[in-house]
Write an enzyme that holds these catalytic residues in place. Structure first.
Site, PDB file in Angstrom:
ATOM      1  N   TYR A 161       0.938  -1.333   0.177  1.00 49.68           N
ATOM      2  CA  TYR A 161       0.010   0.057   0.204  1.00 49.68           C
ATOM      3  C   TYR A 161       0.900   1.228   0.094  1.00 49.68           C
ATOM      4  O   TYR A 161       1.602   1.450   0.766  1.00 49.68           O
ATOM      5  CB  TYR A 161      -0.758  -0.006   1.099  1.00 49.68           C
ATOM      6  N   HIS A 198      -1.276 -11.924   0.335  1.00 48.15           N
ATOM      7  CA  HIS A 198      -1.820 -11.260  -0.465  1.00 48.15           C
ATOM      8  C   HIS A 198      -2.379 -11.375  -1.842  1.00 48.15           C
ATOM      9  O   HIS A 198      -3.019 -10.711  -2.711  1.00 48.15           O
ATOM     10  CB  HIS A 198      -0.978  -9.750  -0.567  1.00 48.15           C
ATOM     11  N   PRO A 225     -15.973  -3.398   3.119  1.00 47.78           N
ATOM     12  CA  PRO A 225     -17.323  -3.543   3.961  1.00 47.78           C
ATOM     13  C   PRO A 225     -18.349  -2.180   3.453  1.00 47.78           C
ATOM     14  O   PRO A 225     -19.576  -2.329   3.894  1.00 47.78           O
ATOM     15  CB  PRO A 225     -16.856  -3.420   5.425  1.00 47.78           C
ATOM     16  N   LEU A 226     -17.672  -1.195   2.931  1.00 56.77           N
ATOM     17  CA  LEU A 226     -18.674   0.166   2.624  1.00 56.77           C
ATOM     18  C   LEU A 226     -18.693   0.197   0.955  1.00 56.77           C
ATOM     19  O   LEU A 226     -19.120   1.202   0.516  1.00 56.77           O
ATOM     20  CB  LEU A 226     -18.084   1.243   3.141  1.00 56.77           C
ATOM     21  N   GLY A 239     -16.687   2.543  -0.427  1.00 59.98           N
ATOM     22  CA  GLY A 239     -17.169   3.989  -0.073  1.00 59.98           C
ATOM     23  C   GLY A 239     -18.573   4.231  -0.642  1.00 59.98           C
ATOM     24  O   GLY A 239     -19.149   5.603  -0.369  1.00 59.98           O
ATOM     25  N   SER A 285     -21.557   5.016   1.600  1.00 57.87           N
ATOM     26  CA  SER A 285     -21.588   6.196   2.414  1.00 57.87           C
ATOM     27  C   SER A 285     -22.730   7.075   2.020  1.00 57.87           C
ATOM     28  O   SER A 285     -22.930   8.100   2.828  1.00 57.87           O
ATOM     29  CB  SER A 285     -20.240   7.099   2.332  1.00 57.87           C
TER      30      SER A 285
END
Length: 332
Positions: free
Chosen positions: A64, A133, A213-214, A217, A220
């Protein structure tokens, strides 16, 4: 509100923080793999706020930001390192200086050298959860890594390990062979139930660490107005797995789903993101969602879900009624 990280016995907050976004820009040729520009000072403040709000689990990866996420997380945690559980990953190769993605390496030598790099960047002498990964690595190659991973456990360099893969069969084989395999990290959200993976985690005593999990985004609700992400944001790319965004904007068919869920989540006094996290906790006692963040405000929004806890049975049923056609498609 805590959960146990699979059969390791390691206790973590029921909510983790995903540290992909705070790594900043990261690319390989024309392909973008980061979430755009970040403010490291704000990222550090956000980690501190997460700690204040009871979050004890932080998930990152060596790749990352080509290591930058680990650097920022290590700086932020400082003397608080022993209060938290750190998960990181290996498998992707990169140039830390130029922040360039180079490729992959599933060999034992890279497993070990990558861990040493992670320990250096994080400023710690051990990683609590070390995760493969490379999600589509052949099982035989993954199993060759079990012995070296067990050696690292014995040496105190890692406490447990797991695989970041969306394939339940791969995860099952890895868990069956690895005494200290305790988790599988996989894509999952209220928009994308993963019944086969949940069944495996519950049966095998694994933690279900929920990546996305979102819905990157989308849950939102802030993309309902048609706004787009920056060109150096991974969500602007046309990868096969980029289902929730199209040309950098929320895909209309998914935005409609988010809007339909808003009313159900609001009945419990939750925001859309808090409702999405609460659904995951209600889905299984094994789940540990790790929403991403870049700001203090995002951390506060996500961590606020802890006060509400899982959806009640009637709230969960209402969500399932709304998404019944998606569930049928998932099972099929």
């Amino acid at each position: 509100m805590n959960r146990t990280l699979g059969r390791s016995g390691i206790e973590v907050s029921a909510l983790g923080m995903g540290c992909w976004a705070i790594g900043g820009p990261y690319a390989g040729g024309a392909n973008q793999y980061g979430w755009g520009r970040v403010d490291d000072a704000e990222s550090i403040r956000a980690v501190h706020r997460a700690l204040e709000l009871g979050v004890t689990f932080f998930d990152t990866a060596s790749s990352y930001g080509a290591g930058h996420s680990e650097v920022v997380l290590g700086r932020a945690l400082g003397a608080d390192r022993d209060r938290v559980v750190i998960a990181t990953k290996w498998g992707f190769t990169f140039d830390e200086r130029t922040r360039e993605a180079l490729g992959t390496d599933s060999g034992v030598a890279y497993l070990r050298s990558c861990l040493e790099g992670s320990l250096r960047r994080l400023g710690t002498d051990h990683v609590d959860l070390y995760q493969l990964h490379l999600g589509d690595l052949p099982v035989a190659e993954a199993l060759d890594l079990i012995g070296p991973l067990e050696d690292l456990v014995a040496a105190g360099k890692i406490r447990a390990y797991g695989w970041s893969t969306d394939d339940p069969e791969r995860a099952a084989a890895f868990a069956a062979a690895g005494p200290h395999c305790t988790a599988v990290q996989h894509d999952m959200s209220v928009l994308a139930d993963r019944p086969a993976m949940i069944e495996l985690c519950e049966r095998a005593g694994l933690a279900s660490i929920n990546r996305g999990p979102l819905a990157m985004g989308l849950l939102s609700g802030k993309y309902a107005d048609g706004r787009t992400v920056a060109r150096d944001d991974v969500r602007s790319q046309s990868y096969d797995w980029m289902t929730y965004f199209r040309d950098g904007a929320g895909a209309p068919e998914w935005l409609a789903r988010v809007e339909a869920l808003r009313e159900v989540f609001a009945t419990g006094g939750r925001t859309p993101t808090q409702g999405a996290l609460a659904w995951l906790w209600a889905r299984s006692a094994t789940t540990v969602p790790i929403p991403g963040f870049r700001t203090v405000t995002q951390v506060e929004q996500n961590a606020g879900a802890l006060a509400h806890g899982p959806l009640r049975p009637d709230e969960f049923a209402a969500v399932e009624d709304l998404l019944a056609d998606l569930r049928v498609a998932t099972v099929a």
